[in-house]
Motif scaffolding. Structure first.
Motif, PDB file in Angstrom:
ATOM      1  N   VAL A  92     103.823  81.585  46.167  1.00 29.32           N
ATOM      2  CA  VAL A  92     103.503  82.992  45.969  1.00 29.32           C
ATOM      3  C   VAL A  92     102.292  83.314  46.842  1.00 29.32           C
ATOM      4  CG1 VAL A  92     102.646  84.717  44.327  1.00 29.32           C
ATOM      5  CG2 VAL A  92     104.421  83.097  43.625  1.00 29.32           C
ATOM      6  N   THR A  93     102.435  84.323  47.675  1.00 31.32           N
ATOM      7  CA  THR A  93     101.363  84.706  48.589  1.00 31.32           C
ATOM      8  C   THR A  93     101.037  86.180  48.412  1.00 31.32           C
ATOM      9  OG1 THR A  93     102.069  83.048  50.205  1.00 31.32           O
ATOM     10  CG2 THR A  93     100.624  84.802  50.991  1.00 31.32           C
ATOM     11  N   VAL A  94      99.768  86.448  48.159  1.00 33.93           N
ATOM     12  CA  VAL A  94      99.288  87.829  48.033  1.00 33.93           C
ATOM     13  C   VAL A  94      98.161  87.987  49.044  1.00 33.93           C
ATOM     14  CG1 VAL A  94      98.456  89.609  46.446  1.00 33.93           C
ATOM     15  CG2 VAL A  94      99.809  87.692  45.565  1.00 33.93           C
ATOM     16  N   PRO A  95      98.439  88.599  50.191  1.00 40.78           N
ATOM     17  CA  PRO A  95      97.422  88.718  51.236  1.00 40.78           C
ATOM     18  C   PRO A  95      96.234  89.558  50.772  1.00 40.78           C
ATOM     19  CG  PRO A  95      99.606  89.186  52.091  1.00 40.78           C
ATOM     20  CD  PRO A  95      99.729  89.146  50.618  1.00 40.78           C
ATOM     21  N   ALA A  96      95.056  89.160  51.266  1.00 40.63           N
ATOM     22  CA  ALA A  96      93.847  89.925  50.916  1.00 40.63           C
ATOM     23  C   ALA A  96      93.819  91.251  51.663  1.00 40.63           C
ATOM     24  CB  ALA A  96      92.611  89.096  51.241  1.00 40.63           C
ATOM     25  N   ALA A 153      98.987  93.142  47.373  1.00 36.34           N
ATOM     26  CA  ALA A 153      98.160  93.216  46.170  1.00 36.34           C
ATOM     27  C   ALA A 153      98.586  94.424  45.330  1.00 36.34           C
ATOM     28  CB  ALA A 153      96.692  93.322  46.545  1.00 36.34           C
ATOM     29  N   GLY A 154      98.679  94.190  44.032  1.00 35.01           N
ATOM     30  CA  GLY A 154      99.135  95.240  43.128  1.00 35.01           C
ATOM     31  C   GLY A 154     100.628  95.207  42.866  1.00 35.01           C
ATOM     32  N   GLY A 155     101.341  94.392  43.647  1.00 29.52           N
ATOM     33  CA  GLY A 155     102.780  94.302  43.497  1.00 29.52           C
ATOM     34  C   GLY A 155     103.208  93.341  42.408  1.00 29.52           C
ATOM     35  N   SER A 156     104.523  93.125  42.317  1.00 28.03           N
ATOM     36  CA  SER A 156     105.104  92.297  41.258  1.00 28.03           C
ATOM     37  C   SER A 156     106.093  91.298  41.829  1.00 28.03           C
ATOM     38  CB  SER A 156     105.830  93.175  40.234  1.00 28.03           C
ATOM     39  OG  SER A 156     104.951  94.083  39.616  1.00 28.03           O
ATOM     40  N   GLY A 168     112.079  82.477  43.209  1.00 33.24           N
ATOM     41  CA  GLY A 168     111.524  83.812  43.037  1.00 33.24           C
ATOM     42  C   GLY A 168     110.198  84.056  43.730  1.00 33.24           C
ATOM     43  N   GLY A 169     109.637  83.038  44.344  1.00 31.74           N
ATOM     44  CA  GLY A 169     108.381  83.230  45.037  1.00 31.74           C
ATOM     45  C   GLY A 169     108.555  84.053  46.298  1.00 31.74           C
ATOM     46  N   LEU A 178      99.540  91.812  40.978  1.00 34.39           N
ATOM     47  CA  LEU A 178      99.148  90.580  41.661  1.00 34.39           C
ATOM     48  C   LEU A 178      97.900  90.788  42.505  1.00 34.39           C
ATOM     49  CD1 LEU A 178     102.696  89.297  42.470  1.00 34.39           C
ATOM     50  CD2 LEU A 178     100.927  87.935  41.352  1.00 34.39           C
ATOM     51  N   LYS A 179      97.104  89.718  42.564  1.00 33.69           N
ATOM     52  CA  LYS A 179      95.840  89.731  43.300  1.00 33.69           C
ATOM     53  C   LYS A 179      95.865  88.611  44.340  1.00 33.69           C
ATOM     54  CE  LYS A 179      93.352  91.001  39.053  1.00 33.69           C
ATOM     55  NZ  LYS A 179      92.250  90.602  38.136  1.00 33.69           N
ATOM     56  N   PRO A 180      95.030  88.720  45.368  1.00 32.85           N
ATOM     57  CA  PRO A 180      94.978  87.626  46.360  1.00 32.85           C
ATOM     58  C   PRO A 180      94.674  86.270  45.720  1.00 32.85           C
ATOM     59  CG  PRO A 180      93.906  89.560  47.228  1.00 32.85           C
ATOM     60  CD  PRO A 180      94.226  89.878  45.791  1.00 32.85           C
ATOM     61  N   GLU A 181      93.892  86.250  44.668  1.00 31.43           N
ATOM     62  CA  GLU A 181      93.552  84.982  44.026  1.00 31.43           C
ATOM     63  C   GLU A 181      94.720  84.369  43.248  1.00 31.43           C
ATOM     64  OE1 GLU A 181      91.870  87.888  43.817  1.00 31.43           O
ATOM     65  OE2 GLU A 181      91.003  88.156  41.795  1.00 31.43           O
ATOM     66  N   ASP A 182      95.827  85.080  43.145  1.00 33.99           N
ATOM     67  CA  ASP A 182      97.031  84.522  42.541  1.00 33.99           C
ATOM     68  C   ASP A 182      97.839  83.700  43.550  1.00 33.99           C
ATOM     69  OD1 ASP A 182      97.423  87.618  40.791  1.00 33.99           O
ATOM     70  OD2 ASP A 182      96.653  85.724  39.976  1.00 33.99           O
ATOM     71  N   THR A 183      97.431  83.739  44.809  1.00 30.29           N
ATOM     72  CA  THR A 183      98.126  82.981  45.838  1.00 30.29           C
ATOM     73  C   THR A 183      98.082  81.489  45.528  1.00 30.29           C
ATOM     74  OG1 THR A 183      97.707  84.608  47.570  1.00 30.29           O
ATOM     75  CG2 THR A 183      98.118  82.342  48.278  1.00 30.29           C
TER      76      THR A 183
END
Length: 123
Positions: A119-123, A13-16, A7-8, A85-90
């Motif tokens: 899981v990658t959340v770009p800044a 950012a802000g997504g799910s 699921g990764g 989600l936030k970039p720091e959740d990467t």
């Protein structure tokens, strides 16, 4: 016991995202299940955990109000719904399972680990 996480992916950012972790093998030996994560250059850290009944749940302060852990014992699967989600959740997210009848946050209370999903959340 084998744990297969999935699921990764990459999300803005802000997504799910929803992570899943399916257990197989001697599933009767596992009770508590949890999620940990490890960002590059950092220690593996606790995210969230749940007891077999679902009556005991723990979550890290950094994810409270955004992440929700749940499990379906009929499918031997634990989920992590991640919202806002936030970039720091990467990080690489790992699922884990152990023998305890309550949710636990310490790595030592888990004796089975999955392979991890990115899981990658770009800044």
């Amino acid at each position: 016991v084998q744990l297969q996480a999935s699921g990764g992916g990459a999300v803005q950012a802000g997504g799910s995202l929803r992570l899943s972790c399916a257990a197989s093998g001697n599933i009767f030996s596992i009770n508590n299940m949890g999620w940990f994560r490890q960002a590059p250059g950092k220690e593996r850290e606790f995210v969230s955990a749940i007891s077999r009944s679902g009556g005991s749940i723990l979550s890290a302060e950094s994810v409270k109000g955004r992440f929700t852990i749940s499990r379906d014992n009929a499918k031997n699967t634990v989920y992590l719904q991640m919202n806002m989600l936030k970039p720091e959740d990467t990080a690489v997210y790992y699922c884990a399972a152990g023998p305890y009848n309550w949710a636990t946050s310490t790595r030592g209370s888990y004796n089975y680990w999955g392979q991890g999903t990115q899981v990658t959340v770009p800044a």
